[in-house]
Design an enzyme around this catalytic site. Structure first.
Site, PDB file in Angstrom:
ATOM      1  N   LYS A 285       0.855  -1.189   0.000  1.00  9.67           N
ATOM      2  CA  LYS A 285       0.000   0.000   0.000  1.00  9.67           C
ATOM      3  C   LYS A 285       0.891   1.237   0.000  1.00  9.67           C
ATOM      4  O   LYS A 285       1.477   1.601   1.011  1.00  9.67           O
ATOM      5  CB  LYS A 285      -0.919   0.036   1.224  1.00  9.67           C
ATOM      6  CG  LYS A 285      -2.018   1.097   1.026  1.00  9.67           C
ATOM      7  CD  LYS A 285      -2.568   1.657   2.287  1.00  9.67           C
ATOM      8  CE  LYS A 285      -1.749   2.730   2.903  1.00  9.67           C
ATOM      9  NZ  LYS A 285      -1.568   3.959   2.093  1.00  9.67           N
TER      10      LYS A 285
ATOM     11  N   GLU B  53       9.889   0.894  10.600  1.00 15.67           N
ATOM     12  CA  GLU B  53      10.851   1.988  10.385  1.00 15.67           C
ATOM     13  C   GLU B  53      10.084   3.269  10.648  1.00 15.67           C
ATOM     14  O   GLU B  53       9.262   3.683   9.845  1.00 15.67           O
ATOM     15  CB  GLU B  53      11.352   1.984   8.937  1.00 15.67           C
ATOM     16  CG  GLU B  53      11.978   0.687   8.473  1.00 15.67           C
ATOM     17  CD  GLU B  53      13.313   0.407   9.121  1.00 15.67           C
ATOM     18  OE1 GLU B  53      13.852   1.290   9.823  1.00 15.67           O
ATOM     19  OE2 GLU B  53      13.803  -0.717   8.960  1.00 15.67           O
TER      20      GLU B  53
ATOM     21  N   CYS C  64      13.259  10.554   7.467  1.00 10.42           N
ATOM     22  CA  CYS C  64      13.270  10.105   8.869  1.00 10.42           C
ATOM     23  C   CYS C  64      14.665  10.254   9.457  1.00 10.42           C
ATOM     24  O   CYS C  64      14.816  10.448  10.647  1.00 10.42           O
ATOM     25  CB  CYS C  64      12.811   8.670   8.934  1.00 10.42           C
ATOM     26  SG  CYS C  64      13.610   7.667   7.688  1.00 10.42           S
TER      27      CYS C  64
ATOM     28  N   GLU D 148       9.389  15.410  15.895  1.00 12.13           N
ATOM     29  CA  GLU D 148       9.821  15.339  14.501  1.00 12.13           C
ATOM     30  C   GLU D 148       9.018  16.326  13.657  1.00 12.13           C
ATOM     31  O   GLU D 148       7.800  16.218  13.570  1.00 12.13           O
ATOM     32  CB  GLU D 148       9.607  13.919  13.985  1.00 12.13           C
ATOM     33  CG  GLU D 148      10.150  13.728  12.604  1.00 12.13           C
ATOM     34  CD  GLU D 148       9.960  12.307  12.115  1.00 12.13           C
ATOM     35  OE1 GLU D 148       8.877  11.740  12.332  1.00 12.13           O
ATOM     36  OE2 GLU D 148      10.898  11.770  11.507  1.00 12.13           O
TER      37      GLU D 148
HETATM   38  P1  NAD Z   1       2.017   7.905   8.414  1.00 11.35           P
HETATM   39  O1  NAD Z   1       2.327   7.002   9.528  1.00 11.35           O
HETATM   40  O2  NAD Z   1       0.843   8.806   8.544  1.00 11.35           O
HETATM   41  O3  NAD Z   1       1.751   7.091   7.071  1.00 11.35           O
HETATM   42  C1  NAD Z   1       2.633   6.125   6.588  1.00 11.35           C
HETATM   43  C2  NAD Z   1       1.857   5.108   5.815  1.00 11.35           C
HETATM   44  O4  NAD Z   1       0.973   4.453   6.715  1.00 11.35           O
HETATM   45  C3  NAD Z   1       0.978   5.683   4.701  1.00 11.35           C
HETATM   46  O5  NAD Z   1       0.950   4.782   3.622  1.00 11.35           O
HETATM   47  C4  NAD Z   1      -0.387   5.760   5.360  1.00 11.35           C
HETATM   48  O6  NAD Z   1      -1.437   5.709   4.444  1.00 11.35           O
HETATM   49  C5  NAD Z   1      -0.350   4.539   6.242  1.00 11.35           C
HETATM   50  N1  NAD Z   1      -1.241   4.608   7.400  1.00 11.35           N
HETATM   51  C6  NAD Z   1      -1.662   5.712   8.067  1.00 11.35           C
HETATM   52  N2  NAD Z   1      -2.514   5.361   9.054  1.00 11.35           N
HETATM   53  C7  NAD Z   1      -2.626   4.009   9.022  1.00 11.35           C
HETATM   54  C8  NAD Z   1      -3.352   3.057   9.800  1.00 11.35           C
HETATM   55  N3  NAD Z   1      -4.141   3.423  10.803  1.00 11.35           N
HETATM   56  N4  NAD Z   1      -3.217   1.760   9.488  1.00 11.35           N
HETATM   57  C9  NAD Z   1      -2.411   1.368   8.505  1.00 11.35           C
HETATM   58  N5  NAD Z   1      -1.718   2.214   7.710  1.00 11.35           N
HETATM   59  C10 NAD Z   1      -1.812   3.523   7.981  1.00 11.35           C
HETATM   60  O7  NAD Z   1       3.337   8.694   8.108  1.00 11.35           O
HETATM   61  P2  NAD Z   1       3.608   9.685   6.917  1.00 11.35           P
HETATM   62  O8  NAD Z   1       3.098  11.010   7.334  1.00 11.35           O
HETATM   63  O9  NAD Z   1       3.092   9.139   5.635  1.00 11.35           O
HETATM   64  O10 NAD Z   1       5.187   9.620   6.829  1.00 11.35           O
HETATM   65  C11 NAD Z   1       6.001  10.420   7.592  1.00 11.35           C
HETATM   66  C12 NAD Z   1       6.504   9.643   8.782  1.00 11.35           C
HETATM   67  O11 NAD Z   1       7.175   8.468   8.371  1.00 11.35           O
HETATM   68  C13 NAD Z   1       7.529  10.413   9.568  1.00 11.35           C
HETATM   69  O12 NAD Z   1       7.255  10.298  10.942  1.00 11.35           O
HETATM   70  C14 NAD Z   1       8.841   9.742   9.236  1.00 11.35           C
HETATM   71  O13 NAD Z   1       9.844   9.837  10.155  1.00 11.35           O
HETATM   72  C15 NAD Z   1       8.427   8.354   9.017  1.00 11.35           C
HETATM   73  N6  NAD Z   1       9.407   7.716   8.132  1.00 11.35           N
HETATM   74  C16 NAD Z   1      10.252   6.786   8.651  1.00 11.35           C
HETATM   75  C17 NAD Z   1      11.216   6.191   7.848  1.00 11.35           C
HETATM   76  C18 NAD Z   1      12.158   5.156   8.378  1.00 11.35           C
HETATM   77  O14 NAD Z   1      12.729   4.420   7.594  1.00 11.35           O
HETATM   78  N7  NAD Z   1      12.378   5.049   9.666  1.00 11.35           N
HETATM   79  C19 NAD Z   1      11.276   6.518   6.512  1.00 11.35           C
HETATM   80  C20 NAD Z   1      10.398   7.468   6.015  1.00 11.35           C
HETATM   81  C21 NAD Z   1       9.442   8.048   6.835  1.00 11.35           C
END
Ligand code: NAD
Length: 490
Positions: A173, A248, A282, A382
């Site tokens: 997804k 992650e 991240c 963050e």
């Molecule tokens: P997010 O957690 O809102 O979304 C990430 C993904 O999860 C998206 O595809 C979203 O649709 C999905 N998602 C959201 N709610 C969900 C739920 N209840 N159940 C299942 N899936 C769900 O985060 P974001 O805003 O898209 O991304 C930014 C965040 O991601 C930042 O906090 C960043 O640090 C983190 N990030 C971490 C890494 C890493 O490798 N550690 C890499 C990139 C981003």
């Protein structure tokens, strides 16, 4: 304007109930594409397809899976310019970056795991006399992968590469905001000869499609990249069938500059660490921690560099920073500027949208540098944007204490010419990755992941293969004269 379906069982299809998502251009907010929105029923169909594809894919010789992944790497490389343009248009990353980093890294990762497929070996540990013990690594089955919006194409390499090399099938997804490069990749996946159902891509909203995937009983593992809050929810949703979870999550990377560092290199490295990809990483080096002896000189140079970064349209030559990926996220970053001010922070540069009529409809934020205390919210939470906080330290111990003071533990950097200090401080930093006299280096061969609230599990390297396999221990009796197991009448 582009329209795209869900990619299930090798075909692009409409969503079961016809739902769609509008994909916007972050440069000006215009409509870029309309993409099918997968919901629960669509996820179920995709998991079914992946389950059906699993026996044949996992049954292929590992070398054959590797050969197909190597072919995919070549095909991505042959389409590099188109993919770079698409990724830049959809995400707002400057074209310079997608050409130099996102696409080549995606190619390199598929190539690495293509090569890995038939080199990931089991072991034969020494056990009691009369037995041969075989430890083998078997694929898990159907793997669910949930991807955020900051590096959509590159994360396809990080996640699909090891999962497929190990023999799993996948339902991915992508983020609802930026699904276009992932859907284009599906066509290339098909061209490479990956059979229908091995990779299924269901764009959709997290709370609907993501939640269904995370809780689905037919999914053996979830690999999630995203925020810590969502990561916790994923763990809870995975409990029904005890699926494996790899997380992650967020980060708040510290970048420590000692007074013996090469200052020019540190200034430049710190700018890359926080401003590359508009800070939407991240592992961004979002907290700059400066020894008091060099703090003012560093800041003079760093603020001057930050203010000179060319913010502009992603596809324009010379652009060094593009827009953030969504309007909502831009507002979130700008809100943190207000939080900083309310906490008594001093905005040294940026802190606003650029004053440029050509950029007025896009999601732009200027490179921002804020002097703040380590305990302030802006130094702890963050921001995920082009937003660096700056604090000052007096001793190595104090630098480490500040660096380790957040809930996160993903990546940290340090700049020094003292070899002993480099090792000592690197060891004391509580994070999954440390960079010395550099920042934000990643490579397919090097494990990537965090500790603490940055998650668990590792992408890339051999460790990623462990993540996507389960270990089987098989005992073979090789001695016909072994004594009976259940002696009677003795
Ligand atoms: P997010 O957690 O809102 O979304 C990430 C993904 O999860 C998206 O595809 C979203 O649709 C999905 N998602 C959201 N709610 C969900 C739920 N209840 N159940 C299942 N899936 C769900 O985060 P974001 O805003 O898209 O991304 C930014 C965040 O991601 C930042 O906090 C960043 O640090 C983190 N990030 C971490 C890494 C890493 O490798 N550690 C890499 C990139 C981003």
């Amino acid at each position: 304007m582009l329209t795209r379906g869900l990619f299930i069982d090798g075909e692009f299809v409409d969503a079961a109930d016809g739902a769609t998502i509008d994909v916007l251009n972050p440069h000006d907010g215009s409509l870029l594409a309309v993409v099918a929105e997968g919901r629960e029923r669509d996820v179920d169909v995709a998991v079914d397809a992946a389950q059906r594809a699993f026996p044949a894919w996992s049954g292929l010789p590992a070398s054959e899976r590797g050969r197909i992944l190597l072919r995919l790497a070549d095909i991505i490389e042959a389409n590099a310019e188109e993919l770079a343009l698409l990724e830049s248009t959809d995400t707002g990353h400057p074209l310079r970056d997608t050409r130099m980093l996102d696409v080549p890294r995606t190619v390199a990762t598929f190539r690495y795991f293509g090569g890995m497929a038939d080199k990931y070996e089991g072991t034969v540990p020494p056990v009691e006399k009369g037995f041969l013990n075989l430890v083998t690594h078997e694929p898990i089955g159907v793997v669910g992968q949930i991807v955020p919006w900051n590096f959509p194409l590159m994360f396809c390499g990080w996640k699909l590469g090891p999962a497929l090399a190990a023999g799993n099938t996948v339902v991915m997804k992508p983020s609802e905001l930026v699904p276009l490069s992932t859907l284009r990749l599906c066509e290339l996946i098909d061209e490479a000869g990956i059979p229908p159902g091995v990779v299924n891509v269901v764009p959709g909203y997290g709370a609907v499609a993501g939640a269904r995937l995370a809780s689905h009983e037919g999914v053996g593992k979830i690999s999630f990249t995203g925020s810590t809050v969502t990561g916790r929810a994923i763990v809870a949703m995975s409990a029904g069938n005890l699926k494996r979870v790899q997380l992650e999550l967020g980060g708040k990377g510290a970048n420590i500059v000692f007074d013996d560092a090469n200052l020019a290199a540190a200034v430049n490295g710190a700018a890359f660490a926080i401003f590359h990809n508009q800070g939407q990483a991240c592992i961004a080096g979002s907290r700059i921690i400066l020894h008091q002896n060099i703090a003012e000189e560093f800041l003079d140079r760093f603020v001057e560099l930050a203010a000179s970064i060319r913010v502009g349209a992603p596809l324009e030559a010379g652009t060094e920073m593009g827009p953030l990926t969504s309007a909502l996220h831009r507002q979130r970053v700008l809100d943190y500027v207000e939080v900083a001010r309310a906490e008594g922070g001093e905005v040294l540069t940026g802190g606003a949208a650029p004053d440029d009529a050509n950029l007025k409809d896009g999601y732009y934020v200027l490179p921002t540098v804020v002097r703040a205390r380590p305990e302030d919210r802006v130094s702890q939470e963050e921001v995920f944007g082009p937003f660096a906080t700056v604090a000052v330290f007096n001793s190595d111990d104090e630098a480490v204490t500040i660096a380790n003071s957040t809930q996160y533990g993903l990546g940290n950097g340090l700049w020094t010419n003292d070899l002993s200090r480099a090792h000592r401080v690197a060891k004391a930093l509580r994070s999954g990755m440390v960079w010395v006299n550099s920042y934000k280096r990643v490579s397919p061969g090097s494990p990537f992941g965090g500790v603490g609230q940055s998650g668990y599990g590792r992408e890339m390297g051999f460790e990623a293969m462990h993540e996507y396999t389960q270990t089987k221990s098989t005992w073979i009796n090789v001695d016909a004269n072994l004594p009976a197991w259940y002696p009677r009448n003795q």
